[in-house]
Design a protein around this motif. Sequence first.
Motif, mmCIF file in Angstrom:
data_model
loop_
_atom_site.group_PDB
_atom_site.id
_atom_site.type_symbol
_atom_site.label_atom_id
_atom_site.label_comp_id
_atom_site.label_asym_id
_atom_site.label_seq_id
_atom_site.Cartn_x
_atom_site.Cartn_y
_atom_site.Cartn_z
ATOM 1 N N ALA A 268 0.828 -1.205 0.000
ATOM 2 C CA ALA A 268 0.000 0.000 0.000
ATOM 3 C C ALA A 268 0.863 1.257 0.000
ATOM 4 N N ALA A 269 1.961 1.247 0.760
ATOM 5 C CA ALA A 269 2.849 2.413 0.789
ATOM 6 C C ALA A 269 3.468 2.665 -0.579
ATOM 7 N N LEU A 270 3.868 1.602 -1.269
ATOM 8 C CA LEU A 270 4.414 1.771 -2.613
ATOM 9 C C LEU A 270 3.340 2.233 -3.594
ATOM 10 N N GLY A 271 2.095 1.793 -3.380
ATOM 11 C CA GLY A 271 1.009 2.282 -4.227
ATOM 12 C C GLY A 271 0.805 3.773 -4.073
ATOM 13 N N ARG A 272 0.892 4.262 -2.840
ATOM 14 C CA ARG A 272 0.764 5.711 -2.629
ATOM 15 C C ARG A 272 1.924 6.463 -3.264
ATOM 16 N N ARG A 273 3.098 5.891 -3.195
ATOM 17 C CA ARG A 273 4.256 6.528 -3.825
ATOM 18 C C ARG A 273 4.110 6.556 -5.347
ATOM 19 N N ALA A 274 3.562 5.480 -5.905
ATOM 20 C CA ALA A 274 3.344 5.448 -7.347
ATOM 21 C C ALA A 274 2.335 6.508 -7.770
ATOM 22 N N GLU A 275 1.312 6.735 -6.950
ATOM 23 C CA GLU A 275 0.333 7.781 -7.279
ATOM 24 C C GLU A 275 0.980 9.160 -7.294
ATOM 25 N N LEU A 276 1.827 9.431 -6.327
ATOM 26 C CA LEU A 276 2.507 10.724 -6.285
ATOM 27 C C LEU A 276 3.456 10.884 -7.463
ATOM 28 N N ARG A 277 4.087 9.796 -7.886
ATOM 29 C CA ARG A 277 4.961 9.864 -9.054
ATOM 30 C C ARG A 277 4.155 10.130 -10.324
ATOM 31 N N ALA A 278 2.982 9.519 -10.435
ATOM 32 C CA ALA A 278 2.136 9.777 -11.600
ATOM 33 C C ALA A 278 1.621 11.214 -11.585
ATOM 34 N N ASP A 279 1.305 11.743 -10.400
ATOM 35 C CA ASP A 279 0.931 13.157 -10.295
ATOM 36 C C ASP A 279 2.074 14.049 -10.750
ATOM 37 N N ARG A 280 3.287 13.702 -10.336
ATOM 38 C CA ARG A 280 4.457 14.499 -10.720
ATOM 39 C C ARG A 280 4.672 14.451 -12.229
ATOM 40 N N TYR A 281 4.426 13.297 -12.814
ATOM 41 C CA TYR A 281 4.576 13.175 -14.272
ATOM 42 C C TYR A 281 3.590 14.082 -14.996
ATOM 43 N N ALA A 282 2.329 14.079 -14.559
ATOM 44 C CA ALA A 282 1.334 14.942 -15.182
ATOM 45 C C ALA A 282 1.678 16.415 -14.972
ATOM 46 N N ALA A 283 2.177 16.745 -13.782
ATOM 47 C CA ALA A 283 2.550 18.132 -13.519
ATOM 48 C C ALA A 283 3.727 18.567 -14.381
ATOM 49 N N SER A 284 4.663 17.668 -14.645
ATOM 50 C CA SER A 284 5.807 18.019 -15.483
ATOM 51 C C SER A 284 5.399 18.335 -16.914
ATOM 52 N N LEU A 285 4.231 17.868 -17.336
ATOM 53 C CA LEU A 285 3.722 18.171 -18.675
ATOM 54 C C LEU A 285 2.899 19.457 -18.694
ATOM 55 N N GLY A 286 2.803 20.128 -17.569
ATOM 56 C CA GLY A 286 2.071 21.389 -17.500
ATOM 57 C C GLY A 286 0.645 21.263 -17.028
ATOM 58 N N PHE A 287 0.285 20.143 -16.397
ATOM 59 C CA PHE A 287 -1.100 19.909 -15.992
ATOM 60 C C PHE A 287 -1.294 19.964 -14.485
#
Length: 349
Positions: A268-287
């Motif tokens: 579960a902790a790694l799942g939360r980390r993966a969500e934050l990484r996916a958020d960071r990826y979307a933010a890096s594209l300007g979203f």
Amino acid sequence: MYEQPRKPLPHEEQPPRAPAFGLPHLESDDLDYRHAPGDRLYFSARQRRVDAAALGQLALYLPSFLLSFATVALTAWLLEFGWGVPLWAPALLWLASGALAFHRPTENLFARRVLRLRYPLPGELLRLEPIWREVTGRAGVDGARYRLWVEDNDELNAYAAAGHIVGVTRHAVEHLPSAQLAAVLAHELGHHTGGHSWAGLLGYWYALPGRTVCRAVRSGLLRAAATRRSACLIALALSAGLAVMMFGSATALLAATLPLLALPYAIAALGRRAELRADRYAASLGFAPMLMAALQSGEAPGEAHSDVPVRAASERGRTQRGTQAHLLESHPDLATRLHHLRRFLELQR
């Protein structure tokens, strides 16, 4: 008396609005398109990677994988002893079956039968395609490698599964503004490019035989204990013998007990980390601001889909469920996700 409307003068004419892509209730398209339909798209040489979250997921599934391998090996030995099947055949077929996670026909069957997704309708596809092209164009990813799916659901949610599945709910397609929908799709693309989706699916698949044996043994023990007969002692003896055979010794079994108990919390902790990484990826594209708005609009009580939902649990609901339930959540709470996304807003200023 009906009067025909007067044709506006040239200085009174309003600028034309962007098309709503077949959905009449969306008056305009608020997405800043950086790639016109006729523009050439440039793709990066490395479109997929395995980040720390994906590697951690694979590592945590290793004990379950070993238990599954022992189960398959025992089954192969029984088949060889009873029917003359080569010992290596079942194990090799089981190991090779993981490649089905990237097999398109198998993915389509998995999306329809397991995830209950469907192909987008013409109007939905007309809206999704240009937004998906813009998202993948910014990321330098070939969007044609992925297939878009829609779930008939009135909640805000999205999914990334297997090797090429990207799904959104009908509510997201019909009600989210284009910029927010692009942010949601960028989040799901981040799961794919980071390896989160296929790593989770492969881990679950290879752990399935071991989980099946554990459930069968547990079910047998519960039934034997309920009957209060000698079968209880027999089941306990068989379970102990099987555990000793798989782990080598009773000492190793005791040493593995605590890590196995902590395994759900670590996953579960790694799942939360993966969500934050996916958020960071979307933010890096300007979203970043669009994703923040989508997360806030999607805040609602209830259980989310296990495959990367966009909706976050409310802070009050998290407090009521308790700390233990929070540690088993596969997604960070809304406040945590917004806190990390605000950093990108500060960098853009």
